[in-house]
Design an enzyme around this catalytic site. Structure first.
Site, PDB file in Angstrom:
ATOM      1  N   CYS A 437       0.827  -1.223   0.000  1.00 34.21           N
ATOM      2  CA  CYS A 437       0.000   0.000   0.000  1.00 34.21           C
ATOM      3  C   CYS A 437       0.852   1.260   0.000  1.00 34.21           C
ATOM      4  O   CYS A 437       0.688   2.138   0.854  1.00 34.21           O
ATOM      5  CB  CYS A 437      -0.945   0.008   1.190  1.00 34.21           C
ATOM      6  N   TYR A 481      -1.420   4.464   1.441  1.00 35.00           N
ATOM      7  CA  TYR A 481      -2.424   4.858   0.453  1.00 35.00           C
ATOM      8  C   TYR A 481      -2.250   6.318   0.041  1.00 35.00           C
ATOM      9  O   TYR A 481      -3.196   6.957  -0.424  1.00 35.00           O
ATOM     10  CB  TYR A 481      -3.847   4.664   0.985  1.00 35.00           C
ATOM     11  N   TRP A 499      -4.325   5.680   5.624  1.00 38.83           N
ATOM     12  CA  TRP A 499      -4.485   4.228   5.806  1.00 38.83           C
ATOM     13  C   TRP A 499      -3.481   3.693   6.817  1.00 38.83           C
ATOM     14  O   TRP A 499      -3.769   2.777   7.574  1.00 38.83           O
ATOM     15  CB  TRP A 499      -4.302   3.516   4.461  1.00 38.83           C
ATOM     16  N   TYR A 695      -9.910  -5.141  -6.563  1.00 40.98           N
ATOM     17  CA  TYR A 695      -9.068  -4.536  -5.531  1.00 40.98           C
ATOM     18  C   TYR A 695      -7.675  -5.156  -5.568  1.00 40.98           C
ATOM     19  O   TYR A 695      -7.519  -6.366  -5.588  1.00 40.98           O
ATOM     20  CB  TYR A 695      -9.716  -4.768  -4.178  1.00 40.98           C
ATOM     21  N   HIS A 696      -6.641  -4.314  -5.588  1.00 40.54           N
ATOM     22  CA  HIS A 696      -5.238  -4.720  -5.649  1.00 40.54           C
ATOM     23  C   HIS A 696      -4.851  -5.264  -7.017  1.00 40.54           C
ATOM     24  O   HIS A 696      -3.963  -6.114  -7.133  1.00 40.54           O
ATOM     25  CB  HIS A 696      -4.889  -5.745  -4.566  1.00 40.54           C
ATOM     26  N   HIS A 781      -3.304   0.049  -6.620  1.00 44.01           N
ATOM     27  CA  HIS A 781      -4.587   0.470  -6.088  1.00 44.01           C
ATOM     28  C   HIS A 781      -5.350   1.389  -7.060  1.00 44.01           C
ATOM     29  O   HIS A 781      -5.860   2.441  -6.676  1.00 44.01           O
ATOM     30  CB  HIS A 781      -4.407   1.149  -4.734  1.00 44.01           C
TER      31      HIS A 781
END
Length: 838
Positions: A437, A481, A499, A695-696, A781
């Protein structure tokens, strides 16, 4: 005698994990701590950290694959070779349901050399989409490293591999996905042993997965002019007419007759396309307002005249949930009428059937819709990626290959060689940085700066010239993030990132390449750039969209509906740039610079998760000190957690995402990519993806003009972990038969480095129409602030010789590594040459 003793000892090692551990321990004493942290290259070794506090538990549907596990009754397995003397290592053991028994390649006497293959015969043709490989439960020898998967209808004709890749050297079960298709035989070939311990291959169990969704090389068929009829429909107590499945509104439904005496099962609905065309799949969307009538057991049949329907082209049982379902046909059918017959209600709640929408898919035209390569497996989930010179793609996950958590001080990485398809894995310990992240910026000298994440204050640099990682100065503010971009000054700017570290006002700071240190920007608070996410700063300052301009200035154009101008000199400043037209907040959407001072924003949701995504797209144009936003055409599908990539011809491709964003889930996946044309403002569908990318997940433009799309998941033992990727060939490279179009060729005149404002004398193998710089970019992301397309002025000075001018404004051509493409008059790009512009 001595050779027999060595062979016997080798056989004992293959059978005994205790002897293996003792031998390895003896070798490693003094080199690595016994039972301690593994050396570089090990995967997932060491104490498991506590779960990360930043995410809830993965949803229940993340634990189950979207594709069903196929029933193995009646299956058989054969192998290229098997061990039957020193142990029971027969191929049949992979189908016996016991992880204590294994298939092992022949090792007594003279071991059979690699590669080794094992073939499963299902003794029936069915749609298959993945092979689940379970390594032996005891011992390490024979774990599959590099692999190939082939499928066949007859056991004789195998064609090209449907999947290749490299597996991590651990005991975890591996799901090796590929494009869903009808087959009877599936073959796994081990090219190498994961730990290079010897010429062996083993497996404890093999499963196959069935139909998960739209097959590859298909495209949604336009529903204009279609009609639908049903065996029965409810018209008295509600509008449950069959026609509702074609109206584009998921709130209206077809429902079997339920007033008075309900019509008994089975129920059928027939779509008349009013033309005969090739059909490959049926997509069924259940009603959203309740569970009654969800289709369970079903068959699909086809007809050319509406009277005679042949044998089923698809059959099965759908799960009792509200996710979109697909029936992939075992063979392409040329038909006018498609009939879905439901013989069982999914939850057994009553004699009812309902449907919100029905769509059909047909074979794609490569010249209009592009095509997908085979699936490439990675030894980790590629959560973050960066394109490197030398036709390489750098990828990384977290402290582990398939999960995240804690602040462990190391990161699993991998590099894909785009020329050979080989993937190599390495664990990075020396920077003390768990890079899950992160923020990412491609630096002026071509290095990759990675900041924060699980180790929230750390910053690391990867140098592709030396293939080495090093630490740089820690940030002043711990972040995860966060958003990053390189500045026109060659510095790197970071903002937000609640985050990780204490949630709050994560104001901006700037990294200096000269000192390797960070300078605070107290005049650039994050608050003006936050969304109104209901979870507050923890989510509201994530994944900002940044576009660097001249003089160290930055436009923050999302995901908040409020846009802002940011200056980075001195204490910095942040001032309003207006709103993004009538857009709402669009968290987990993205933005991409498709021309000089022109950006496209796509999708997103008012909140990070659990709010419907939007189909809307907007353009943002920079005119002097003004940012002007306008709505452009809508996408065909609402999506959040998708990825977008600008192409050398200025069009933008968008991949994956969910209509209703939920981290780690594959529900409501969008498998149809789309292509936006700036000349028309319209989106058109592209060839469907074989595997969800939510997601990811990531996407990157490659130096040959194709696109890598991969990843998704990273939730531990989830079925929604996608440790793989595939390369998409856009339609501008293909003729209708799928063959490559002739391409321009750059033959010379591209130096490794050039200064902004200079001119190049570029030679080509023939006439070209234009040149364009595409910045080498990094994605994670759904965000890629490094993407940038810069059309160049050029003049023909002779046959195949051009003067190509680089812009002098470093706010237009940011310092860094670019891919230089030549395009012909039809927009077909060359293979790029790398150049670093300073």
């Amino acid at each position: 005698m001595q050779s027999r003793r060595i062979r016997a000892l080798a056989g004992a090692f293959r059978r005994s994990p205790l002897l293996i551990a003792f031998a390895l321990g003896s070798l490693l004493v003094g080199l690595t701590p016994w039972l301690g942290v593994a050396s570089t290259g090990a995967a997932g070794v060491g104490p498991t950290p506590p779960p990360a506090p930043h995410h809830g538990v993965a949803p229940a549907n993340a634990m189950e694959p979207m594709a069903p596990v196929l029933d193995r009754t009646g299956w058989t397995a054969t192998a290229s070779d098997e061990e039957t003397v020193g142990e029971n290592g027969r191929a049949a053991n992979v189908l016996d349901g016991s992880t204590a028994t294994i298939w092992h390649s022949k090792w007594t006497g003279t071991p059979a050399p690699l590669p080794h293959s094992i073939t499963v015969d299902m003794h029936r043709t069915t749609v298959v989409s993945a092979l689940v490989y379970k390594p032996r439960a005891t011992g390490v020898n024979g774990r599959v490293g590099e692999y190939r998967i082939h499928v066949s209808a007859d056991g004789q004709n195998w064609g090209s591999p449907v999947a290749t890749g490299t597996l991590a050297d651990d005991t975890a079960a591996k799901t090796l996905g590929f494009a869903p298709q009808g087959a009877r035989f599936v073959r796994l070939t081990a090219v190498t042993e994961a730990g290079n311990r010897g010429p062996w291959t083993s497996a404890s169990e093999i499963d196959l997965l069935g139909d998960p969704g739209t097959p590859a090389a298909t495209v949604d068929l336009p529903r204009t002019g279609w009609t639908a009829t049903a065996s029965d429909e409810e018209t008295v107590k509600e509008n449950g007419r069959a026609a509702n499945v074609l109206d584009g509104d998921a709130a209206t439904i077809w429902h079997s007759r339920w007033s008075g005496t309900p019509a008994p099962l089975p129920h059928s609905i027939t779509v008349d396309m009013h033309r005969t065309t090739a059909v490959s799949a049926l997509v069924y969307q259940p009603r959203k307002d309740g569970p009654n009538g969800r289709a369970g057991a079903y068959t699909v049949t086809t007809s050319t005249d509406g009277t005679t329907f042949g044998a089923p082209v698809s059959s099965g049982t759908w799960r009792d949930d509200d996710t979109v379902k697909t029936a992939t046909f075992t063979r392409v059918s040329n038909a006018r009428f498609i009939r879905l017959t439901v013989t069982g209600e999914a939850g057994g709640r009553g004699p009812w059937t309902s449907a919100a929408e029905i769509r059909l898919s047909g074979p794609a035209n490569p010249a209009a819709h592009g095509s997908w390569s085979r699936i490439t497996g990675f030894p980790l989930v590629p959560v973050a990626t960066a394109v490197l010179p030398g036709d390489k793609l750098l990828a990384w996950s977290a402290y582990a290959i398939d999960r995240f958590g804690g602040s462990n001080g190391y990161t699993q990485t991998a590099i894909l060689d785009l020329k050979t398809g080989r993937v190599t894995q390495r664990r990075i310990d020396n920077t003390g940085h768990d890079m899950f992240c992160p923020g990412i910026a491609m630096l002026a000298d071509g290095r990759v700066l990675v900041t924060g994440g699980s180790n929230a204050e750390k910053a690391s640099i990867y140098d592709p010239a030396t293939d080495a990682w090093s630490a740089t100065g820690d940030m002043n503010i711990a972040r995860g993030y966060q958003a990053m971009t390189l500045l026109s000054t060659g510095e790197a700017f970071v903002l937000g990132g609640s985050w990780s570290g204490a949630a709050g006002d994560k104001s901006g700071e700037v990294w200096s390449p000269d000192t390797g240190t960070w300078r605070k920007l107290p005049g650039v608070p994050a608050v003006p750039a936050m969304t109104a996410d209901p979870r507050g700063a923890y989510r509201a300052d994530n994944h900002m969209w940044l576009y660097a301009t001249s003089g160290g200035k930055v436009l923050q154009l999302g995901p908040s509906k409020q846009m802002n101008w940011i200056t980075t000199g001195g204490n910095g400043s942040i001032t309003s740039a207006g709103t993004r037209a009538d857009s709402q907040d669009a968290m987990t959407g993205n933005a991409v610079a498709y021309d000089i001072g022109k950006l496209l924003t796509l999708g997103g949701s008012p909140a990070y998760e659990n709010k419907p995504a939007t189909r809307r797209a907007y353009t943002v144009s920079i005119d002097g000190g003004q940012a002007k936003a306008a709505r452009t055409g809508d996408m065909g599908h609402a999506r959040a957690f998708g990825n977008s990539v600008v192409l050398p011809d200025g069009k933008v491709a968008v991949f994956g995402g969910q209509a209703y964003p939920v981290p780690f889930s594959d529900a409501t996946s969008v498998l149809t990519p789309e292509l936006w044309d700036p000349a028309t403002g319209r989106f058109t569908p592209l060839a469907s993806m074989a595997i969800p990318r939510n997601y990811h997940s990531v996407a990157n433009l490659l130096p040959d003009g194709r696109i890598f799309s991969g990843g998704g998941g990273l939730c531990g033992d989830c079925a929604t972990n996608h440790a793989d990727g595939a390369v998409f060939t856009p339609p501008y490279l293909l003729d209708e038969d799928g063959s490559p179009k002739p391409r321009p060729v750059i033959t010379g005149g591209v130096p490794p480095r050039a200064a902004a404002g200079t001119s190049l004398t570029v030679t080509t193998g023939g006439p070209v129409a234009s040149f364009v710089l595409m910045r080498a970019a990094a994605a994670t992301h759904s965000t890629d602030n490094d993407q940038r397309r810069v059309p160049l002025a050029s003049t023909a000075t002779g046959t195949g010789t051009y003067t190509v001018s680089l812009p002098a404004d470093r706010g237009v051509v940011l310092p860094g590594t670019y891919m230089l493409f030549a395009l012909d008059a039809h927009g077909v790009p060359s293979v790029a040459r790398f150049i670093t512009v300073s």
